[in-house]
Structures are given as structure tokens and as C-alpha cells.
Enzyme design. Structure first.
Site, PDB file in Angstrom:
ATOM      1  N   ASP A  30      -4.809 -22.174  15.510  1.00 28.77           N
ATOM      2  CA  ASP A  30      -6.003 -21.556  14.926  1.00 28.77           C
ATOM      3  C   ASP A  30      -7.049 -22.653  14.722  1.00 28.77           C
ATOM      4  OD1 ASP A  30      -6.431 -18.667  13.284  1.00 28.77           O
ATOM      5  OD2 ASP A  30      -7.775 -20.281  12.681  1.00 28.77           O
ATOM      6  N   LYS A  35      -6.547 -23.248   6.813  1.00 34.48           N
ATOM      7  CA  LYS A  35      -5.445 -22.288   6.948  1.00 34.48           C
ATOM      8  C   LYS A  35      -4.219 -22.958   7.564  1.00 34.48           C
ATOM      9  CE  LYS A  35      -6.477 -18.318   8.814  1.00 34.48           C
ATOM     10  NZ  LYS A  35      -6.816 -17.348   9.888  1.00 34.48           N
ATOM     11  N   THR A 121      -6.244  -5.751  19.569  1.00 35.21           N
ATOM     12  CA  THR A 121      -6.661  -4.399  19.967  1.00 35.21           C
ATOM     13  C   THR A 121      -7.948  -4.512  20.769  1.00 35.21           C
ATOM     14  OG1 THR A 121      -5.655  -3.477  17.981  1.00 35.21           O
ATOM     15  CG2 THR A 121      -7.263  -2.103  19.135  1.00 35.21           C
ATOM     16  N   LYS A 204      -2.724   2.198  21.934  1.00 35.70           N
ATOM     17  CA  LYS A 204      -3.026   1.641  20.617  1.00 35.70           C
ATOM     18  C   LYS A 204      -4.120   2.449  19.922  1.00 35.70           C
ATOM     19  CE  LYS A 204      -3.702  -1.191  17.161  1.00 35.70           C
ATOM     20  NZ  LYS A 204      -2.799  -1.292  16.017  1.00 35.70           N
ATOM     21  N   CYS A 260      -7.917  -1.535  10.220  1.00 35.84           N
ATOM     22  CA  CYS A 260      -7.559  -0.954  11.521  1.00 35.84           C
ATOM     23  C   CYS A 260      -8.175   0.416  11.785  1.00 35.84           C
ATOM     24  CB  CYS A 260      -6.045  -0.873  11.655  1.00 35.84           C
ATOM     25  SG  CYS A 260      -5.234  -2.476  11.784  1.00 35.84           S
ATOM     26  N   ARG A 327     -10.706  -4.627   2.741  1.00 38.33           N
ATOM     27  CA  ARG A 327     -11.600  -4.270   3.834  1.00 38.33           C
ATOM     28  C   ARG A 327     -11.647  -2.758   4.025  1.00 38.33           C
ATOM     29  NH1 ARG A 327      -9.297  -8.045   8.547  1.00 38.33           N
ATOM     30  NH2 ARG A 327      -7.379  -7.568   7.395  1.00 38.33           N
TER      31      ARG A 327
END
Length: 454
Positions: A30, A35, A121, A204, A260, A327
Site C-alpha cells: 500500500d 497504515k 468491484t 458482483k 458497498c 460511510r
């Protein structure tokens, strides 16, 4: 197998930790140095049940590493997973900026033959476009295939969903890729659904859209139940008992949220629009979901008569329990609507210590949040809210009004509570319970009011 997972967010970290638990050698890469530093020390910068112990175990056993050196991580592994975010653009389309950045880096990389697996996705046709780009890079002769392996992880249950899934979907072109993916998941006793890449990409979106429509359907039935004085729980149980339908996702309430469903509902509509295909069921489901907070605030406003100057306590801010994610949480909409009505909003959530609206007063426990309030609104199904001391609650809440936006409390149980403590309980699609424990019959339809016995 030697695997690199690029993108150490929610999906990437769960993927990397779970693959390491299956015995694979995993590198999680990443660009966020902060992080990566936390992860390398065994600390997980997000809340997901069972994930941190999995990461620590893999670190101890030497099966997982964390790095910001993306180019090095690509060269080191045989299978490359892309798990970067694909957020919504203003027009609803998926933003593939992060994905293309990684693909361009892979196109310039060296280091042996590799299988590229896109787990993010993405719109239908993305894998084909990625393959086209890689054909022109120096890696063109070393990419075995570009596969799509969508994730179906529920926040709060992601580790279990990865290791015990209903199915594993793999879309690829070559038999070699199919064999590699089957070997990769050999430690998971679940069926692997092999298909072409475009089908995998649409599976998906279709899965999330269907679940979102199911939630909106039962909420539509709940709103009708409200008007007819019917208990939607009974309706839901009767509908869900049909094996063709099933009981899952038939829980009425304030609607879906999270990272999502809202994003993917917008993306599939944008996809349909791009090819001139109408998707009216999906449009209706999104419209119903957007209106659900209005019904909750409407109940609150009707009961208080005016919300101006009223103190409202919101219990639960995350979009679902067992996560710290707000979110697209319905709490955001409810907060905005309450503030717009002139209410004073206090709130508590066991996982939230900062909230994007400074006007909302956050508390460290439920009882301090409800102290001196005019009404309580339940917005997340945390177990601790089911175990509230109702005698203590009644002393703290001036009007004794509870609005259950998740139908998380037993209707019959709250009838006893209201009768004992003199409280009022409102929920979604279930008869109201007054301070005497009596239920409201709802609105009598006009066609019945006009009926006369002859």
C-alpha cells in the site's frame, strides 16, 4: 503460493490475512506508509472481528509482510491481487483511477510469469481493458491471464465470509488461470463458480443489487403495514418462509448504507445507462431506500409536534453493528434532518469517537447521551441497546419516547416495558405502543370506512 495483495484497505487486508492463514506467502502492499507501519507492528487500523489475531499470527509465522514498495512486491510474487477502492464519481460511475495506477505499474514490471487477479468491484469489461493495456507493456509476455475474483464480504463477518463462503466466483480466460485459482482456494471447502470475466464482473453488481432490492422491498411493505395497522414482522416471517424467497434481508428498518450497496447501486445504473438499458427495479429500490430516514424523522416530528429545541438522542451511528464504518450510514441523513428541524442532537456509538458533524454532541456511553433528552432514536443494532435498563431510561427521557429505526427490539417485549414505565414505542411497519401498553390500530382504509352492514 507467493501472493501480493495491492491495496491494504478493508478488502485487501482481509484477503491477505486469510490467504496467509491458508498457508500462502503473502505481501500486502500500500502507498500509505502510516497504515503499513501499523500493520507491520501487528496493529490493524480498522475494526473487523477476528482480523487482528489473524494478522498477528501470520506475522509471527512469517507468512505475511507489509510494504510500501509496490514495484518490489509485484516482482516478488506469482499471483497479484488488486484490491484498491473504486468509489463513485459524481455521475455514479466507478472511479478506476487507483486501479489503473496499479495496472500501469504492473505493465512496467518484470520478474517471471504472473497471474493478475482483480478483486476490486469494477464495471463489466474492465478486465478486458486491463488485458489490452498489458499487451503493450513490457509485462505482456509474462501475464498468464487477467482474472476477476469478486469479494462478497460482509463487514463485521468478513473473516468468516472469506474462509466459509457460499461460493467463490472466478472469471478468467485460460485453463492455466483456472487451475491456479482452484489450487489457491483448495483450503476452502466451498464451490468455485468458474465463468468468463464479464459475467464475474456482473455477478458482483447483480448480487449486491438484489440484496439491496430485497431490503427496499420489505421497507416498502413496512410503510404499507404502517398505514394499515399490520405488523410487518409477521408479514416478513410469512414471506420469508417461502423457500423460493428465504428470510434473509427481510428485516425492515431505516434502510441500507455502508461502502458497498449505495456505491454499487449507482454504478450498475450508470452501467445500464451507458448501454441504453433501463433498470427500473434498481432505480425504485434506491429511491425507496433514500426515503426511509424521512419516515423515521416523520414519526419523531409527529410525536413531539415540534422538533425545534427538542433534544434528540441517537443511539448507534455506524451503518451496521460490528463495524466502525459510517460511510453512507443512515445516521448521517437522520442527523442532518433533525438539525434542519432545529433539534439539538446528542449521540452515542460504541465504535465512534469522532463524527463529521460538529453540531452533534458525542457521548462516551448511552446513558449520558439520553440524559435529559426528549426522545431516543435507535439507528444501529448494537447488542448493548437491547440490554438497556428501562427504568433508568425512563427517568432520563423527558417524554419517554423511543423510535426504533431498526426494529431491533421485541415488539411484545416493548409492550410490557411501555406499560410498566409509561413510555411510547414507535418502530417501522409495526403498531405503535403507547404509555399504557396499548397498540395503535393504524389507519383504517377508506374502502372499509365506507362499508355499511345491510
Amino acid at each position: 503460493m507467493k501472493i501480493t495483495v495491492i491495496g491494504s484497505g478493508y478488502v485487501g487486508l482481509v484477503t491477505g490475512a486469510c490467504l496467509a492463514s491458508l498457508g500462502h506467502q503473502v505481501i500486502c502492499a500500500d502507498t500509505d506508509a502510516g497504515k503499513i507501519g501499523l500493520l507491520a507492528s501487528g496493529k490493524v487500523p480498522l475494526f473487523e472481528e477476528g482480523l487482528e489475531p489473524l494478522v498477528k499470527e501470520a506475522l509471527t509465522d512469517g507468512r505475511i509482510r507489509f510494504t510500501t514498495e509496490l514495484a518490489w512486491s509485484i516482482e516478488e510474487s506469482d499471483i497479484l491481487f488488486i484490491t484498491v477502492g473504486t468509489p463513485s464519481l459524481p455521475d455514479g460511475e466507478a472511479d478506476l483511477t487507483q486501479l489503473w495506477s496499479v495496472v500501469n505499474l504492473i505493465a512496467k514490471s518484470g520478474g517471471g510469469r504472473k497471474l493478475l487477479v482483480i478483486k476490486s468491484t469494477v464495471p463489466v469489461g474492465t478486465c478486458d481493458s486491463v488485458e489490452d493495456l498489458l499487451r503493450h507493456g513490457i509485462a505482456r509476455s509474462r501475464i498468464i491471464d487477467v482474472a476477476h475474483n469478486p469479494e462478497f464480504l460482509r463487514q463485521g463477518n468478513a473473516v468468516r465470509d472469506f474462509l466459509l463462503p457460499d461460493r467463490i466466483v472466478v472469471g478468467c480466460k485460460t485453463e492455466e488461470a483456472r487451475t491456479i485459482m482452484s489450487d489457491l482456494y483448495a483450503g476452502i471447502a466451498s464451490p468455485v463458480h468458474h465463468c468468463d470475466r464479464r459475467s464475474a464482473e456482473l455477478i458482483k453488481y447483480g448480487s449486491n443489487a438484489f440484496l439491496a432490492m430485497k431490503i427496499s422491498f420489505i421497507n416498502m411493505m413496512a410503510n404499507l403495514s404502517d398505514e394499515l395497522g399490520v405488523d410487518v414482522d409477521e408479514v416478513s416471517a410469512g414471506i420469508g418462509a417461502d423457500r423460493r424467497i428465504g428470510p434473509h434481508f427481510l428485516q425492515s428498518g431505516i434502510g441500507y448504507g455502508g461502502s458497498c450497496f449505495p456505491k454499487d447501486m449507482k454504478a450498475i445504473q450508470a452501467l445500464g445507462k451507458s448501454v441504453g438499458c433501463e433498470l427500473p427495479l434498481i432505480e425504485a429500490a434506491e429511491r425507496i431506500n433514500g426515503k426511509q430516514p424521512q419516515f423515521i424523522v416523520g414519526k419523531l416530528k409527529h410525536s413531539l409536534q415540534t422538533m425545534r429545541g427538542s433534544r434528540i438522542a441517537l443511539l448507534g451511528l455506524t451503518f451496521k453493528p460490528m463495524t466502525d464504518d459510517i460511510r453512507e450510514a443512515p445516521s448521517l441523513t437522520v442527523c442532518r434532518m433533525c438539525l434542519a428541524e432545529g433539534a439539538i442532537v446528542h449521540a452515542y456509538d460504541p465504535m465512534i469517537r469522532q463524527y463529521p458533524m460538529q453540531e452533534v454532541v458525542l457521548h462516551g456511553d448511552a446513558y449520558s447521551a439520553i440524559d435529559g433528552c426528549d426522545a431516543i432514536v435507535l439507528l444501529t443494532e448494537w447488542d448493548e441497546f437491547r440490554l438497556l435498563d428501562w427504568g433508568r431510561v425512563r427517568k432520563a427521557v423527558r417524554n419517554g419516547l423511543i423510535v426504533d429505526g431498526r426494529n431491533m427490539l421485541s415488539h411484545s417485549g416493548m409492550r410490557s416495558v411501555c406499560e410498566q414505565y409509561g413510555m411510547t414505542y414507535l418502530s417501522v411497519g409495526r403498531p405503535a405502543i403507547d404509555r399504557y401498553g396499548l397498540t395503535s390500530p393504524g389507519v383504517i382504509p377508506q374502502y372499509l370506512r365506507n362499508t355499511r352492514v345491510k
